[in-house]
Design an enzyme around this catalytic site. Sequence first.
Site, PDB file in Angstrom:
ATOM      1  N   GLU A 251       0.815  -1.105   0.062  1.00 33.89           N
ATOM      2  CA  GLU A 251      -0.015   0.034  -0.042  1.00 33.89           C
ATOM      3  C   GLU A 251       0.818   1.348   0.097  1.00 33.89           C
ATOM      4  OE1 GLU A 251      -2.241  -0.620   3.473  1.00 33.89           O
ATOM      5  OE2 GLU A 251      -1.002   0.558   5.061  1.00 33.89           O
ATOM      6  N   HIS A 294      -4.416   3.359   8.169  1.00 35.43           N
ATOM      7  CA  HIS A 294      -3.157   2.976   9.057  1.00 35.43           C
ATOM      8  C   HIS A 294      -2.022   4.017   9.327  1.00 35.43           C
ATOM      9  CE1 HIS A 294      -3.850  -1.320   6.652  1.00 35.43           C
ATOM     10  NE2 HIS A 294      -4.570  -1.297   7.845  1.00 35.43           N
TER      11      HIS A 294
END
Length: 706
Positions: A251, A294
């Site tokens: 990511e 995150h």
Amino acid sequence: MAALRGRSGWLLCSNPRLSPQPTGPRSFSTTLARASYDDTVHNLRIGKHTRVIYQGFTGRVATGNAKDSIAYGTNIVGGVTPGKEGEHLGLPLLPDLRKAKEQLKPDATAVFVAAPQCGKAIEEAIEAEIPLIVAVAEHIPLHDIMRVTSILKTQSKSRLVGANAPGIIAPIGYCRIGFQPLPTFRPGHIGIVAKSGTLSYEAVASISRAELGQSLCIGMGGDIVAGTNIVDGLKVFEADPETHGMVIVGEVGGRAEEDAAEWIKDYHRREKNPKPIAALVGGMNAKPGRIMGHAGAWAARGEHSAAEKYKILQDAGATMVDHPENFGAVMKEILAKSGRDVSKITGNPADQKRGYHTMSRRGMSSSSAAFRPTLSTPSRRPQHHQHQRGLVIRPSQGHAILEPYLENIKGLTLSTDEAPADAFYVGITVDRTERQPCIRTSPTTDVSTFRETAKRFPYDQRELPPDTLIQSAVQHINPPAGAEPLANLIRSLAKMYKDKEATTLSGSVTISPDGKVTLHANSMNLAFDDSAFRSGKRQAEIHNLRRKDREQPEEVEAEKDGIVYVRMDEPDANIGTLVNGAGLAMNTVDALRLHGGKALNFLDTGGKATSETVKKSFELILRDERVKVIFVNIFGGLTDGGMIADGILLAFKEVDMKNVPVVVRIRGTNEEVGQKKIAESGLDLEAFDKFDDAAKRVVEIARGGK
């Protein structure tokens, strides 16, 4: 790669000669072997006879997790709770790790300790030389973890997975250390290493449906610094005879995917028939400058975007997928192209010889060999009511923090003037690959060349950077005159970085011909780890500088309910998204764009969404006047599909939906129950099984279709 036979299996080394062990102010390991932390990757090779203990064993979450893991077949041999001794779940309960190490001889520990104490608990496990340490807690302060990783680099006994990771699981061997949703996994031959938990569960489900199954799944975790990274996982998969293909789930943020690409290129050079690799990168449409759920899902200055990482991995030889639902079919295809017999790989691996996964160190239990998982309940995970996010202080607010650190530097001026085009870049930030803080300098601030000109100089978090390193960082700038004020500026920023638990302190400087340094305050990036306050109640004076009145109201309100909401600013966006899990939420935004739609928001309800958080999420989305359709994309790993359906129905009863249609995709745990509830509700809801079908319908509605 060299392989040395050790007491617990194969010891993997990137170099045939073991590298010297680094030194530091505190080194826990008593080993005489001249090895390094990199050599502990073999500790990731868990299996049926891995002896697992729990730290925080008697806690509610640890107890529930241990019950599920024992039922799955994990060889749990006891646990630790400070000050308690006796039995728990019929297993030994000990008051400290020293006794647990002596009596239980563990190979791994599951650290189920709350974030404020978790760093210390990991340090204790390192001191006890537990081979594998798995930390699942969210919101561990960044500087606590950087202290841990600095200690890890001084030894060669212990390996850390996490923090903020689902953990590690070997379906061959039925060994789970973490909170992965067990019904999703199937013993097999694909190795998976992932930053995102929910994206990895989608990948696992796809690979299970394809009957390929998984050999070993490693959750790297979504924090800024991870104890185990993608390359570590790939090294293990390469050496594992049970793994025939590899999957990477990356990511936005950091360099882990780029490091993996370099490893893949080297792997393809030295192997005639390399194991095929497929990959995905979430966050292709991440909002610049924002943390996407995150803690580590943000790109620092000069770092590659998710789209660039996608291309880098593709050019290195990985087969790229756009949605994790496609991993199963893609892996079958590339396995066949590599000349491997897919029919054998999709056979029942539980009946095959399992290699290292069934190699017992201390004897073999015949009764556990026939176990097959039959669990249908979701796993339990520690719950928190806030999401980790960065705290960025405006330069005008930062003067009061900066001045005490800069006031005694001779030859330094703090200016409010705009930095000129020929300014230099100086900062202290995180080197995610080295897992340490670093000085970062560049002879230019020009965005077009910064990536090539900026250089990192990592150092031990427990100490300030040494003078020799500071001088190297200064020399990289190649200042036109004397460098002493610049060196003192770096020393002061490093001290402030540690004192105030920052993530990045950087700015533009100019140097006059006579050696005077000007720091341009308006160019400063002052970013701090707000988990230090939220989890550790530290840095209150920094946290109190946050100006919520200048933030998006919906984003601030979402935070109160444990929801991460980011408004996407594109004026023609009209699709509201409601997703559980940051990685899956990023990928949902990306995948909608590939189908021709644009999401107006990023919304992560959290890994364990509830009916109430789903209801609140609808309320937040409906405040945006642009919304024409809402897409609910849920993968029921930790989240029960039936409960999500209940939340949606609750929202329709209690929230004014404003005649906005809703498309629902529920997969994973109890997916049939959730899909049935939606289909039979009689409400303006459409339920889908496949992501592509759901996404196409959402885009159709967004374009005015019925």
